[in-house]
Design an enzyme around this catalytic site. Structure first.
Site, PDB file in Angstrom:
ATOM      1  N   ASP A   1      51.914  45.102   5.041  1.00  0.00           N
ATOM      2  CA  ASP A   1      51.371  45.695   6.260  1.00  0.00           C
ATOM      3  C   ASP A   1      51.723  44.715   7.376  1.00  0.00           C
ATOM      4  O   ASP A   1      51.117  43.645   7.489  1.00  0.00           O
ATOM      5  CB  ASP A   1      49.851  45.850   6.114  1.00  0.00           C
ATOM      6  CG  ASP A   1      49.159  46.204   7.428  1.00  0.00           C
ATOM      7  OD1 ASP A   1      49.855  46.500   8.420  1.00  0.00           O
ATOM      8  OD2 ASP A   1      47.907  46.189   7.452  1.00  0.00           O
TER       9      ASP A   1
ATOM     10  N   GLU B   1      51.305  53.734   8.244  1.00  0.00           N
ATOM     11  CA  GLU B   1      50.098  53.005   7.864  1.00  0.00           C
ATOM     12  C   GLU B   1      48.974  53.922   7.362  1.00  0.00           C
ATOM     13  O   GLU B   1      48.404  53.663   6.300  1.00  0.00           O
ATOM     14  CB  GLU B   1      49.628  52.138   9.037  1.00  0.00           C
ATOM     15  CG  GLU B   1      50.562  50.941   9.239  1.00  0.00           C
ATOM     16  CD  GLU B   1      50.487  50.327  10.624  1.00  0.00           C
ATOM     17  OE1 GLU B   1      49.570  50.692  11.394  1.00  0.00           O
ATOM     18  OE2 GLU B   1      51.346  49.495  10.946  1.00  0.00           O
TER      19      GLU B   1
ATOM     20  N   ASP C   1      42.449  54.710  12.212  1.00  0.00           N
ATOM     21  CA  ASP C   1      42.918  53.317  12.186  1.00  0.00           C
ATOM     22  C   ASP C   1      42.924  52.714  13.582  1.00  0.00           C
ATOM     23  O   ASP C   1      43.753  53.054  14.421  1.00  0.00           O
ATOM     24  CB  ASP C   1      44.338  53.277  11.586  1.00  0.00           C
ATOM     25  CG  ASP C   1      44.914  51.855  11.532  1.00  0.00           C
ATOM     26  OD1 ASP C   1      44.285  50.917  12.064  1.00  0.00           O
ATOM     27  OD2 ASP C   1      46.000  51.689  10.956  1.00  0.00           O
TER      28      ASP C   1
HETATM   29 MG    MG Z   1      46.885  47.642  11.078  1.00  0.00          MG
END
Ligand code: MG
Ligand code: ADP
Length: 606
Positions: A8, A171, A193
Site C-alpha cells: 500500500d 485501494e 477510505d
Molecule cells: Mg491509504
C-alpha cells in the site's frame, strides 16, 4: 514465481504485507513500525533518508524533505492539483523538461516516481529482511480515482525500485478483498477510505468469491492534511490577532504548527480535550513568544465538520452510479487513519444508517488486500475473482475541442472498445487521435493522456480509409491502443506521445544510476542501522545513569557521560560509518560498567 508482496503506497504512510503459509502477515520495518511514513529527505551532507527517520527531521530540514509526493505522481506542473499542492508543501516543485511536476531537493530535480521508488525499496527491503529471500514481484495499490498517467507513473516507480509490478489494484478494492476473504460474508459493501491526502468511496458486491466493483467516487484533494490545515489556519489567525505576527510566513514555525495540529487531531480521537504547546514558536520585540492553546474535541469537530460533510457528496454519487440506496448496503468498511476520528465514524454511520464495521485495522487493510491478491496470483488463494471498474471516462477529442466518450466511467475492466477513424483531406498519410480521461464536456477540462498518430495510410480520397482503433483498458486500469487499417487489413503503426510521465530512456537511466549507487545504498543502510542502534543505546544508558547515579563510582559516571557526549556529537554531525561504529562501541563499554554497578548493587541488597 517467488513470493508476491502487497504494498500500500500511501500519500502519508505505506504498508507491506505478504502471504506466507496460508496466512497474511503485515511486516514491521527496521524501526519496528508496521507502517512507514512515505517521506524521503536529503540531509546537508547528501545523505538520503527514507521513512520514520526522514519524517523525524522534517522540522529542521523542511526544504529538502519530500512528503505527500503521491499528490504529484503522474501530474503536469500546471495541473490545478499541483498548483494547490505547491502552496502547501515546504519543498520546491519545479517543471520537468517535458512539463511534469518534479521535486527539487538539494539542488537536484527528481521525478515523483523516483522519490516513490525509494519508499517502495524500503518496503521491499522490509519484506526481504523478514523472509530472508529476494522479493521481486509485487502488487501495488493506487487510489481508485487515479487516471492512466498516475497509474503508469506508479508502475514506473515500481520498476525503478527493482520490482516487477504484477498488478495495480485499487485501494478500496484491496480493502474489500481483505475483508471479504477473512470474514466471507456476501453482500454489498461500502468502502470509505479517508487517508492523509485523498478520499475514496467504493461500492462493491461480493458473492461467492467474486468481488465486483459497482461504482467508485471520491476526491483526490481531501484528506487528513486538509484537517490539519484548518487547525493551523485557526491557530495562526488567533496568534496574529493577539501578537501581530503571521506564523505561516515563518517556515519553521509553520512546520511545527502543522505537526502540532496533526498530533492534537490524533489525540482528540481518543481524548476529549488536549493542549497545543509550542514554546518559543517565534520572537517579537519583547522577546520569545509561545503558543499555548487548549482545545476540546467538540471545538475541533466544529472546525473540521465541513470536511467530513464534504465526503458525503461522493458517497451519494457512488450510490447513484450503482443504482443503490443506503439501505441496500450490507457492510460499511472504514479505511485510512482519518477514520479513527469519532466524528467521521458517527457521520458515516448516520449516512449509511448502520454502524461501520470495526473488525479491520484501517491502516493495514489495503496492504493485506494487496497481499491477498498476490496469493491469488500464485494460486495460493483460491476462488477469488476481482472485477474492477475504470474510475474515469475514456474518450477522444473531436471537432471543435469536444470530448467524445468511448468507455464510460464505472465500466468493468478489462474492456475494449473500437472506433473507426478516417481522413479529412485527400491523400492524407496519417490521422491524429487525442486520447483523454475525465468527465467534462470540453477537451480542455479533461486530462490529456496521449496523442496517437496512425501512420502509413495508403493514398486515398478523404473519408475513404477506414482505420479501426481499439482502446483497451487492462486489469490495472492502464490504457492501451492498437489500430488496424480495414482497407488493407494491416496493423497501422501507433505512435504514442504520452502527455506526461517518464520515457523508457529516463527509466533506464534512473535504474542504471540506482545500480551504480547500490554500494552506496548498502553502506547507507549500514549507517542508518548503526545510528538507530546508537540512538537506542544512548536512550537506555541515559535512563539507567539517572536511576543508578547514586551507586555508581564517579569515574564510571564520567566515562558514561563522556561516551554519551561523543555519541551525540558523532550523530549530530552526521559522521560516517566508522565514526558511528567507534562511538557505539565506546558507549557499549561504558554501558557495561553501568550494568556491573547495577548488578553489584542488586547483589548488595540481596
Ligand atoms: Mg491509504
Ligand atoms: P494515506 O493513505 O494517505 O497514506 P493513512 O491512511 O495512513 O494515509 O492516514 C493518514 C492520516 O490519518 C493522517 O492525516 C493522520 O494524521 C491521520 N490519523 C492517523 N491516526 C489518526 C487518529 N488516531 N485520529 C485521527 N487521525 C489520524
Amino acid at each position: 514465481m517467488g513470493r508476491v508482496i502487497g504494498i500500500d503506497l500511501g500519500t502519508t504512510n505505506s504498508c507491506v504485507a505478504v502471504f506466507v503459509d496460508g496466512e497474511i502477515l503485515v511486516l514491521a520495518n527496521s524501526e519496528g513500525g508496521r507502517t512507514t511514513p512515505s517521506v524521503v529527505a536529503f540531509t546537508e551532507s547528501g545523505e538520503r533518508l527514507v521513512g520514520q527517520i526522514a519524517k523525524r527531521q522534517a522540522i529542521t530540514n523542511w526544504e529538502h524533505t519530500a512528503v505527500a509526493v503521491k499528490r504529484l505522481i503522474g501530474q503536469r506542473f500546471d495541473a490545478p492539483a499541483v498548483v494547490d499542492t505547491r502552496s502547501h508543501v515546504s519543498y520546491e516543485i519545479v517543471p520537468s523538461p517535458t512539463g511534469d511536476a518534479w521535486i527539487r531537493l538539494r539542488g537536484r530535480d527528481y521525478s515523483p516516481p523516483e522519490i516513490s521508488a525509494w519508499v517502495l525499496k524500503k518496503m521491499k527491503q522490509t519484506a526481504e529482511d523478514y523472509l530472508g529471500e529476494e522479493c521481486n514481484d509485487a502488487i501495488v495499490t493506487v487510489p481508485a480515482h487515479f487516471n492512466d498517467a498516475q497509474r503508469q507513473a506508479t508502475k514506473d516507480a515500481g520498476r525503478i525500485a527493482g520490482l516487477n509490478v504484477l498488478r495495480i489494484i485499487n485501494e478500496p478494492t484491496a480493502a474489500a478483498l481483505a475483508y471479504g476473504t477473512s470474514h466471507g460474508r456476501d453482500g454489498l459493501y461500502a468502502v470509505y477510505d479517508l487517508g492523509g491526502g485523498t478520499f475514496d468511496i467504493t461500492l462493491l458486491q461480493m458473492s461467492d468469491g467474486v468481488f465486483e466493483v459497482r461504482s467508485t467516487s471520491g476526491d483526490t484533494f481531501l484528506g487528513g492534511e486538509d484537517f490539519d490545515r484548518l487547525l493551523v489556519d485557526m491557530l495562526s489567525k488567533e496568534f496574529l490577532e493577539a501578537k501581530g505576527i503571521e506564523l505561516r510566513e515563518d517556515r519553521m514555525a509553520l512546520q511545527r504548527l502543522k505537526e502540532a495540529a496533526e498530533k492534537a487531531k490524533q489525540e482528540l480521537s481518543s481524548a476529549t480535550g488536549t493542549e497545543i504547546n509550542l514554546p518559543f514558536i517565534t520572537s517579537g520585540p519583547q522577546g520569545p513568544l509561545h503558543l499555548i492553546r487548549s482545545i476540546s474535541r467538540s471545538e475541533y469537530e466544529g472546525i473540521v465538520e465541513e470536511l467530513v460533510e464534504k465526503t458525503l457528496g461522493p458517497c451519494r454519487d457512488a450510490l447513484k452510479a450503482a443504482g443503490a440506496k443506503t439501505n441496500d448496503i450490507d457492510e460499511v468498511i472504514l479505511v485510512g487513519g482519518m477514520t479513527r476520528m469519532p466524528l467521521v465514524q458517527a457521520r458515516v454511520g448516520e449516512f449509511f444508517g448502520r454502524a461501520p464495521n470495526r473488525e479491520v485495522n484501517p491502516d493495514e487493510v489495503v496492504a493485506i488486500g494487496a497481499a491477498t491478491q498476490g496469493g491469488v496470483m500464485r494460486g495460493e488463494v483460491a476462488d477469488v475473482l476481482l472485477l474492477d471498474v475504470t474510475p474515469l471516462t475514456l474518450g477522444v477529442e473531436t471537432q471543435g475541442g469536444i470530448f467524445t466518450p468511448l468507455i464510460p466511467r464505472n465500466s468493468t475492466i478489462p474492456i475494449t472498445v473500437s472506433e473507426i477513424f478516417t481522413t479529412a483531406v485527400d491523400n492524407q498519410p496519417f490521422v491524429e487521435v487525442h486520447v483523454l480521461q475525465g468527465e467534462r464536456a470540453l477537451v480542455r477540462d479533461n486530462v490529456s493522456l496521449a496523442r496517437f498518430q496512425l501512420t502509413g495510410i495508403a493514398p486515398a480520397p478523404r473519408g475513404l480509409p477506414q482505420i479501426d482503433v481499439s482502446f483497451h483498458i487492462d486489469p490495472n486500469g492502464l490504457v492501451e491502443v492498437t489500430a488496424r487499417d480495414l482497407g488493407t487489413g494491416r496493423e497501422t503503426a501507433v505512435q504514442v506521445n504520452a502527455a506526461s510521465g517518464l520515457s523508457e530512456a529516463d527509466i533506464y537511466r534512473i535504474v542504471e544510476e540506482a545500480d551504480a549507487r547500490r554500494i552506496d545504498d548498502e553502506s547507507q543502510r549500514e549507517l542508518v542501522e548503526l545510528r538507530n542502534k546508537a540512538e537506542g543505546l544512548m536512550y537506555t544508558s541515559e535512563r539507567s545513569l539517572q536511576e543508578y547515579a547514586s551507586v555508581l563510582p564517579a569515574s564510571d559516571q564520567e566515562a558514561v557521560l563522556s561516551a554519551l557526549a561523543y555519541c551525540r556529537q558523532v550523530l549530530d554531525q552526521h559522521m560516517g560509518v566508522e565514526e558511528v561504529r567507534g562511538a557505539l562501541s565506546a558507549l557499549e563499554d561504558a554501558a557495561y560498567r553501568l550494568a556491573d554497578a547495577m548488578y553489584a548493587n542488586l547483589g548488595g541488597q540481596g
